[in-house]
Design a protein around this motif. Sequence first.
Motif, mmCIF file in Angstrom:
data_model
loop_
_atom_site.group_PDB
_atom_site.id
_atom_site.type_symbol
_atom_site.label_atom_id
_atom_site.label_comp_id
_atom_site.label_asym_id
_atom_site.label_seq_id
_atom_site.Cartn_x
_atom_site.Cartn_y
_atom_site.Cartn_z
ATOM 1 N N MET A 189 45.239 -59.371 71.730
ATOM 2 C CA MET A 189 45.887 -59.907 70.560
ATOM 3 C C MET A 189 45.500 -59.199 69.333
ATOM 4 N N ASN A 190 46.367 -58.565 68.399
ATOM 5 C CA ASN A 190 45.905 -57.894 67.387
ATOM 6 C C ASN A 190 45.514 -58.891 66.245
ATOM 7 N N HIS A 191 44.952 -58.289 64.980
ATOM 8 C CA HIS A 191 44.392 -59.098 63.979
ATOM 9 C C HIS A 191 45.273 -59.979 63.286
ATOM 10 N N LEU A 192 46.552 -59.535 63.303
ATOM 11 C CA LEU A 192 47.479 -60.553 62.652
ATOM 12 C C LEU A 192 47.776 -61.590 63.447
ATOM 13 N N GLU A 193 47.969 -61.388 64.619
ATOM 14 C CA GLU A 193 47.982 -62.720 65.428
ATOM 15 C C GLU A 193 46.789 -63.911 65.458
ATOM 16 N N LEU A 194 45.638 -63.091 65.308
ATOM 17 C CA LEU A 194 44.392 -63.882 65.180
ATOM 18 C C LEU A 194 44.436 -64.764 63.974
ATOM 19 N N ILE A 195 44.829 -63.980 62.898
ATOM 20 C CA ILE A 195 44.630 -64.711 61.560
ATOM 21 C C ILE A 195 45.814 -65.989 61.612
ATOM 22 N N LYS A 196 46.971 -65.927 62.149
ATOM 23 C CA LYS A 196 47.812 -67.499 62.327
ATOM 24 C C LYS A 196 47.271 -68.478 63.079
ATOM 25 N N LYS A 197 46.135 -67.944 63.987
ATOM 26 C CA LYS A 197 45.701 -69.314 64.850
ATOM 27 C C LYS A 197 44.637 -69.779 64.290
ATOM 28 N N VAL A 198 44.116 -69.279 63.202
ATOM 29 C CA VAL A 198 42.640 -69.960 62.768
ATOM 30 C C VAL A 198 42.696 -70.561 61.229
ATOM 31 N N GLU A 199 42.385 -71.762 60.994
ATOM 32 C CA GLU A 199 42.549 -72.355 59.696
ATOM 33 C C GLU A 199 41.177 -71.625 58.938
ATOM 34 N N TRP A 200 41.513 -71.028 58.066
ATOM 35 C CA TRP A 200 40.726 -70.424 57.024
ATOM 36 C C TRP A 200 40.836 -70.577 55.621
ATOM 37 N N LYS A 201 41.890 -70.945 55.076
ATOM 38 C CA LYS A 201 41.965 -71.067 53.647
ATOM 39 C C LYS A 201 41.044 -71.839 52.710
ATOM 40 N N ASP A 202 40.737 -73.269 53.559
ATOM 41 C CA ASP A 202 39.681 -74.140 52.806
ATOM 42 C C ASP A 202 38.495 -73.688 52.693
ATOM 43 N N LEU A 203 38.218 -72.429 53.336
ATOM 44 C CA LEU A 203 36.970 -71.910 53.153
ATOM 45 C C LEU A 203 36.519 -71.050 52.113
ATOM 46 N N LYS A 204 37.641 -70.759 51.349
ATOM 47 C CA LYS A 204 37.778 -69.785 50.114
ATOM 48 C C LYS A 204 36.866 -70.257 49.020
ATOM 49 N N SER A 205 37.005 -71.819 48.923
ATOM 50 C CA SER A 205 36.364 -72.033 47.537
ATOM 51 C C SER A 205 34.949 -72.624 47.829
ATOM 52 N N LEU A 206 34.098 -72.579 46.674
ATOM 53 C CA LEU A 206 32.840 -72.630 46.801
ATOM 54 C C LEU A 206 32.420 -73.909 45.723
ATOM 55 N N PRO A 214 29.589 -68.479 58.878
ATOM 56 C CA PRO A 214 29.145 -69.207 60.140
ATOM 57 C C PRO A 214 30.157 -70.171 60.464
ATOM 58 N N LYS A 215 30.752 -71.352 59.559
ATOM 59 C CA LYS A 215 31.757 -71.993 59.932
ATOM 60 C C LYS A 215 32.992 -71.467 60.256
ATOM 61 N N LEU A 216 33.475 -70.168 59.719
ATOM 62 C CA LEU A 216 34.521 -69.560 60.394
ATOM 63 C C LEU A 216 34.394 -69.158 61.490
ATOM 64 N N ALA A 217 33.202 -68.592 61.964
ATOM 65 C CA ALA A 217 32.878 -68.267 63.551
ATOM 66 C C ALA A 217 32.955 -69.257 64.481
ATOM 67 N N GLU A 218 32.674 -70.574 63.947
ATOM 68 C CA GLU A 218 32.722 -71.682 64.923
ATOM 69 C C GLU A 218 34.122 -71.782 65.216
ATOM 70 N N ARG A 219 34.962 -71.788 64.195
ATOM 71 C CA ARG A 219 36.597 -72.133 64.202
ATOM 72 C C ARG A 219 37.170 -71.153 65.207
ATOM 73 N N ILE A 220 36.629 -69.799 64.964
ATOM 74 C CA ILE A 220 37.147 -68.673 65.641
ATOM 75 C C ILE A 220 36.854 -68.794 67.263
ATOM 76 N N ASP A 221 35.433 -69.369 67.334
ATOM 77 C CA ASP A 221 35.190 -69.539 68.833
ATOM 78 C C ASP A 221 35.669 -70.796 69.555
ATOM 79 N N GLN A 222 36.142 -71.630 68.772
ATOM 80 C CA GLN A 222 36.988 -72.912 69.208
ATOM 81 C C GLN A 222 38.147 -72.651 69.489
ATOM 82 N N VAL A 223 38.939 -71.840 68.542
ATOM 83 C CA VAL A 223 40.386 -71.843 68.843
ATOM 84 C C VAL A 223 40.665 -70.643 69.947
ATOM 85 N N LEU A 224 39.726 -69.490 69.941
ATOM 86 C CA LEU A 224 39.668 -68.189 70.647
ATOM 87 C C LEU A 224 38.748 -67.991 71.492
#
Length: 260
Positions: A1-18, A241-251
């Motif tokens: 799986m390449n990085h473009l396929e990975l990006i499509k599988k993980v929710e991340w846009k909500d993590l951009k805001s602080l 750290p939250k993004l890493a959890e999502r990646i571990d759960q989805v993939l």
Amino acid sequence: MNHLELIKKVEWKDLKSLSIKEMLIENNISLPWLIISLFLAYKNYYWAALPFSGFYFLTALRQVHNGFHNSLGTGKFLTWLSLYLNSMSMMTSIHAVKFNHIRHHKFCLSEEDYEGKSASMKWYEAILYGPKHMFLIHWITFKKANKNYRKNMILELISISVFVMIVFYFRINFLLYHIAVMFFGEFLMAFFAVWTVHHDTHENPNIARTQRGFWKNKLTFSMFYHMEHHLFPAVPTIKLPKLAERIDQVLPELNKRQTF
């Protein structure tokens, strides 16, 4: 799986805001370490100051790294000011580092990626390459960057030179200590910031190495979530750290190479 396929599988846009609290942390995370290290050096406790100087360098790197990707939660001027002030305290042109880092994401580990040159070396070669790495970062900025990058680099280098000359002229010992430690840190960047997170990943450069383990990531201020950063560079470090959890759960099947 390449990085473009990975990006499509993980929710991340909500993590951009602080939040305001997160923004204050990301913009001031290096300040306590700098103050403590300088205070101990002023009192001539240089060995005691050394670990605090190390943590300052690491947290300042985290701060400017977020600035590279406009992830500090502040406006354009305050982000620029953060990069400029950290140039003065870290003894290098941070805008030159930024220029090469953005190219690193675009041309990751290719011939055009000058930041990533040490990734193909042996570990000890990457350490010895450190001084050349820092020279090359500035030279490539001078040769390839646009007028705005070159202007900022020259301003930062002049400011650093004036600061160093004042410190040497007046023999301000605790600042002489700080300058020496920062130069030493910069010479290790090719090893710590490039080799550790990218060696042996040339077959799929955007799937960089990463780090798991609560205490390891606490002690390194989440700076070794590098796979996560390459996949989603707009996500601030405090959210990795939250993004890493999502990646571990989805993939969970993803082969995550450890940094250390």
